[in-house]
Design an enzyme around this catalytic site. Structure first.
Site, PDB file in Angstrom:
ATOM      1  CG  ASP A   8      53.675  34.593  46.044  1.00  0.00           C
ATOM      2  OD1 ASP A   8      54.058  34.678  44.858  1.00  0.00           O
ATOM      3  OD2 ASP A   8      53.273  33.535  46.538  1.00  0.00           O
ATOM      4  CB  CYS A  65      51.336  33.261  43.556  1.00  0.00           C
ATOM      5  SG  CYS A  65      50.009  32.127  43.130  1.00  0.00           S
ATOM      6  CB  THR A  67      50.284  27.678  40.643  1.00  0.00           C
ATOM      7  OG1 THR A  67      49.633  28.003  41.880  1.00  0.00           O
ATOM      8  CG2 THR A  67      51.444  26.730  40.880  1.00  0.00           C
ATOM      9  CG  HIS A  98      30.651  34.027  28.806  1.00  0.00           C
ATOM     10  ND1 HIS A  98      30.714  32.757  28.283  1.00  0.00           N
ATOM     11  CD2 HIS A  98      30.421  34.849  27.753  1.00  0.00           C
ATOM     12  CE1 HIS A  98      30.522  32.814  26.977  1.00  0.00           C
ATOM     13  NE2 HIS A  98      30.355  34.072  26.631  1.00  0.00           N
ATOM     14  CG  HIS A 134      26.774  35.464  29.729  1.00  0.00           C
ATOM     15  ND1 HIS A 134      27.166  34.155  29.914  1.00  0.00           N
ATOM     16  CD2 HIS A 134      26.776  35.674  28.396  1.00  0.00           C
ATOM     17  CE1 HIS A 134      27.395  33.599  28.740  1.00  0.00           C
ATOM     18  NE2 HIS A 134      27.161  34.498  27.795  1.00  0.00           N
TER      19      HIS A 134
END
Length: 150
Positions: A8, A65, A67, A98, A134
């Site tokens: 964004d 973005c 954050t 993992h 995993h």
């Protein structure tokens, strides 16, 4: 390998750095936007990238973005997506090794271009370990996803 990328307005400055890096590495990519600093909703771009990975058009996705939080929340709503929210190399490597994550979200306000490239490198060039423990855990995520999307 083909990488879906999207951002964004809050991640618009990291995207060209990533594109230059991918081109130099010979990694194919699809740019799902956005393309300028006009305020926009991250949801649209997270969905485009997540859907491209979920439907097999692209192998992995990278989202930016401010954050990385909003992008990761939205991407993880798409069936088949395991999006890691990463801001360091170790987390990016482990989310692949993992968790077999197929999308990663980063925040432009959290990491700079140099660190971002190291994180991306760890994410796109680390393979899933395939270790039984995993693989079992990833399968449990897929099973849970089947139940919750019905």
């Amino acid at each position: 390998m083909k990488i879906a990328i999207g951002c964004d307005h809050g991640g618009i400055n990291l995207k060209p750095v990533l594109i230059d890096y991918l081109e130099k590495k010979g990694v194919e990519y699809v740019d799902f936007g956005c393309y300028d600093k006009t305020s926009t909703d991250y949801n649209e771009y997270a969905l485009k990238v997540a859907n491209a990975v979920a439907n097999g058009e692209c192998d992995k996705g990278i989202l930016f973005c401010g954050t990385g939080i909003g992008m990761s929340i939205v991407a993880n709503k798409v069936k088949g997506i395991r999006c890691g929210h990463c801001h360091d190399v170790f987390s990016a490597k482990m989310t692949r090794l993992h968790n077999d994550a197929n999308v990663m979200a980063l925040g432009e306000r959290v990491v700079g271009p140099g660190l971002m490239l190291e994180i991306v490198d760890a994410f796109i060039f680390t393979d899933f370990s395939g270790d039984e423990r995993h693989a079992r855990r990833v399968q449990k995520i897929k099973d849970l996803e089947e139940k919750s999307f019905k």
